[in-house]
Design a protein around this motif. Structure first.
Motif, PDB file in Angstrom:
ATOM      1  N   PRO A 264       5.018  -4.909   1.771  1.00 37.70           N
ATOM      2  CA  PRO A 264       4.086  -3.778   1.893  1.00 37.70           C
ATOM      3  C   PRO A 264       4.828  -2.452   1.820  1.00 37.70           C
ATOM      4  O   PRO A 264       5.967  -2.344   2.261  1.00 37.70           O
ATOM      5  N   PHE A 265       4.187  -1.437   1.253  1.00 36.56           N
ATOM      6  CA  PHE A 265       4.785  -0.100   1.225  1.00 36.56           C
ATOM      7  C   PHE A 265       3.698   0.953   1.101  1.00 36.56           C
ATOM      8  O   PHE A 265       2.562   0.666   0.740  1.00 36.56           O
ATOM      9  N   TYR A 266       4.082   2.183   1.418  1.00 36.96           N
ATOM     10  CA  TYR A 266       3.185   3.326   1.288  1.00 36.96           C
ATOM     11  C   TYR A 266       3.698   4.222   0.176  1.00 36.96           C
ATOM     12  O   TYR A 266       4.894   4.504   0.090  1.00 36.96           O
ATOM     13  N   CYS A 267       2.779   4.673  -0.674  1.00 38.91           N
ATOM     14  CA  CYS A 267       3.126   5.552  -1.782  1.00 38.91           C
ATOM     15  C   CYS A 267       2.539   6.937  -1.526  1.00 38.91           C
ATOM     16  O   CYS A 267       1.317   7.115  -1.596  1.00 38.91           O
ATOM     17  N   PRO A 268       3.385   7.935  -1.216  1.00 44.13           N
ATOM     18  CA  PRO A 268       2.861   9.281  -0.950  1.00 44.13           C
ATOM     19  C   PRO A 268       2.288   9.960  -2.186  1.00 44.13           C
ATOM     20  O   PRO A 268       1.532  10.915  -2.067  1.00 44.13           O
ATOM     21  N   ALA A 269       2.630   9.452  -3.369  1.00 43.07           N
ATOM     22  CA  ALA A 269       2.141  10.075  -4.599  1.00 43.07           C
ATOM     23  C   ALA A 269       0.634   9.914  -4.766  1.00 43.07           C
ATOM     24  O   ALA A 269      -0.031  10.773  -5.359  1.00 43.07           O
ATOM     25  N   ASP A 270       0.082   8.817  -4.243  1.00 42.10           N
ATOM     26  CA  ASP A 270      -1.365   8.606  -4.358  1.00 42.10           C
ATOM     27  C   ASP A 270      -2.042   8.369  -3.007  1.00 42.10           C
ATOM     28  O   ASP A 270      -3.222   8.046  -2.950  1.00 42.10           O
ATOM     29  N   ASN A 271      -1.275   8.531  -1.920  1.00 41.43           N
ATOM     30  CA  ASN A 271      -1.820   8.348  -0.564  1.00 41.43           C
ATOM     31  C   ASN A 271      -2.425   6.962  -0.373  1.00 41.43           C
ATOM     32  O   ASN A 271      -3.478   6.804   0.244  1.00 41.43           O
ATOM     33  N   LYS A 272      -1.708   5.947  -0.884  1.00 44.57           N
ATOM     34  CA  LYS A 272      -2.200   4.577  -0.772  1.00 44.57           C
ATOM     35  C   LYS A 272      -1.113   3.670  -0.199  1.00 44.57           C
ATOM     36  O   LYS A 272       0.075   3.841  -0.481  1.00 44.57           O
ATOM     37  N   ALA A 273      -1.547   2.708   0.614  1.00 44.42           N
ATOM     38  CA  ALA A 273      -0.655   1.662   1.099  1.00 44.42           C
ATOM     39  C   ALA A 273      -0.935   0.408   0.275  1.00 44.42           C
ATOM     40  O   ALA A 273      -2.091   0.119  -0.054  1.00 44.42           O
ATOM     41  N   TYR A 274       0.123  -0.315  -0.054  1.00 38.50           N
ATOM     42  CA  TYR A 274       0.007  -1.483  -0.921  1.00 38.50           C
ATOM     43  C   TYR A 274       0.382  -2.743  -0.149  1.00 38.50           C
ATOM     44  O   TYR A 274       1.411  -2.783   0.530  1.00 38.50           O
ATOM     45  N   LEU A 275      -0.457  -3.768  -0.263  1.00 37.93           N
ATOM     46  CA  LEU A 275      -0.246  -4.997   0.495  1.00 37.93           C
ATOM     47  C   LEU A 275      -0.630  -6.213  -0.336  1.00 37.93           C
ATOM     48  O   LEU A 275      -1.767  -6.335  -0.789  1.00 37.93           O
ATOM     49  N   ASP A 276       0.341  -7.106  -0.524  1.00 34.25           N
ATOM     50  CA  ASP A 276       0.066  -8.410  -1.114  1.00 34.25           C
ATOM     51  C   ASP A 276      -0.493  -9.285  -0.003  1.00 34.25           C
ATOM     52  O   ASP A 276       0.175  -9.516   1.013  1.00 34.25           O
ATOM     53  N   THR A 277      -1.711  -9.767  -0.164  1.00 33.19           N
ATOM     54  CA  THR A 277      -2.357 -10.522   0.911  1.00 33.19           C
ATOM     55  C   THR A 277      -1.613 -11.816   1.237  1.00 33.19           C
ATOM     56  O   THR A 277      -1.813 -12.385   2.312  1.00 33.19           O
ATOM     57  N   GLN A 278      -0.757 -12.277   0.347  1.00 32.01           N
ATOM     58  CA  GLN A 278       0.033 -13.466   0.629  1.00 32.01           C
ATOM     59  C   GLN A 278       1.229 -13.152   1.520  1.00 32.01           C
ATOM     60  O   GLN A 278       1.905 -14.061   2.002  1.00 32.01           O
ATOM     61  N   PHE A 279       1.485 -11.855   1.766  1.00 34.59           N
ATOM     62  CA  PHE A 279       2.653 -11.482   2.551  1.00 34.59           C
ATOM     63  C   PHE A 279       2.560 -11.960   3.995  1.00 34.59           C
ATOM     64  O   PHE A 279       3.574 -12.239   4.633  1.00 34.59           O
ATOM     65  N   PHE A 280       1.353 -12.063   4.530  1.00 30.68           N
ATOM     66  CA  PHE A 280       1.205 -12.490   5.920  1.00 30.68           C
ATOM     67  C   PHE A 280       1.816 -13.871   6.138  1.00 30.68           C
ATOM     68  O   PHE A 280       2.364 -14.159   7.207  1.00 30.68           O
TER      69      PHE A 280
END
Length: 279
Positions: free
Chosen positions: A123-139
């Motif tokens: 998971p990571f946060y991108c300040p360029a678009d104000n979005k957090a990214y999450l692969d649902t399989q990461f859990f």
């Protein structure tokens, strides 16, 4: 964590089933294999396919497993709790309105203005678009691969990425990025550690505000997650002697301590890692 009856967030963008590529700056939350620091990537010109979800309900695309769908619904509800908390805490303690981020859910790989996202980057946060990214399989990786088990450990991961958005709203991310560009790699890593520990502390502020949703053992799950993803622990797990000058997220002790600091105080001002002499 008791989430039954908690609304789902409307700020969810569902890209599961899509596969993309890309390049830029990422703010990572977990430090997996040293890929979650602020990184620079070469952009690839690919037009993203965006699927904006609304109404707080995350609809499952084709070929999405029931487990992934449960993870998506869970993420949507946890995101809603961060919206409720920061929409109250941010104006009270900062004196400004809070603008929530969007959570992008994806499977496998996707594209962001901050670089290509995959299960390997976490998971990571991108300040360029104000979005957090999450692969649902990461859990599943978090629980089985890293030993950070429990639903509140997973909630902590989402809260940590949202905390990076809080930092962005405060203007901290752009200032730190400018500083990083003027110093050595080792000094840049040290700045990133302070950034990540502050996000851990802000996650603790969120956790204190959702105490009414916690179940016995939840806080212990979050603290264990913080410990399992410390730089020193991950380097030892990889069979390496910890190298503090390479740390980008902080040690297990630091991550746990700063989360506890935010949780015990509920005060954003107590999360000033940049003014702290000792971390």
């Amino acid at each position: 964590m008791r989430l039954r009856g908690v609304r789902g967030s409307r700020n969810v963008e569902d890209r599961r089933g899509q596969r993309r590529r890309g390049g830029g700056i990422q703010i990572g939350g977990l430090g997996l294999v040293a890929l979650l620091a602020i990184g620079y990537f070469t952009g690839i010109d690919v037009t993203p396919l965006l699927q904006q979800q609304g109404g707080g309900q995350v609809n499952a695309p084709q070929e999405i497993s029931a487990e992934e769908q449960r993870a998506a619904e869970f993420s949507s509800r946890v995101l809603a709790t961060t919206e409720d908390v920061w929409s109250k805490v941010f104006p009270q303690q900062v004196g400004q309105p809070y603008r929530p981020p969007v959570l992008v859910l994806y499977s496998g790989v996707t594209q962001s203005p901050c670089g290509g996202a995959s299960g390997a980057t976490g998971p990571f946060y991108c300040p360029a678009d104000n979005k957090a990214y999450l692969d649902t399989q990461f859990f599943e990786t978090l629980s089985r691969g890293l030993g950070a088990r429990g639903d509140f450990a997973a909630a902590y991961v989402i809260a940590h990425e949202v905390a990076h958005h809080v930092q962005n709203e405060l203007g901290i991310l752009p200032r730190v990025n400018q500083m990083r560009q003027r110093v050595s790699r080792e000094e840049s890593n040290a700045l990133t550690v302070r950034l990540e520990l502050q996000a851990d502390c802000l996650s603790g502020v969120w956790a204190r505000a959702v105490q009414g949703l916690l179940e016995p053992g939840d806080l212990r799950e979050a603290l264990n997650a913080a410990r399992m993803i410390g730089d020193d622990h991950l380097q030892r797990r990889a069979g390496r002697v910890p190298q503090p000058h390479t740390f980008t997220h902080g040690t297990s002790d630091q991550r746990e301590r700063w989360f506890e600091r935010g949780y015990s105080s509920g005060d954003m001002n107590r999360c000033d890692t940049f003014g702290a002499r000792q971390l």
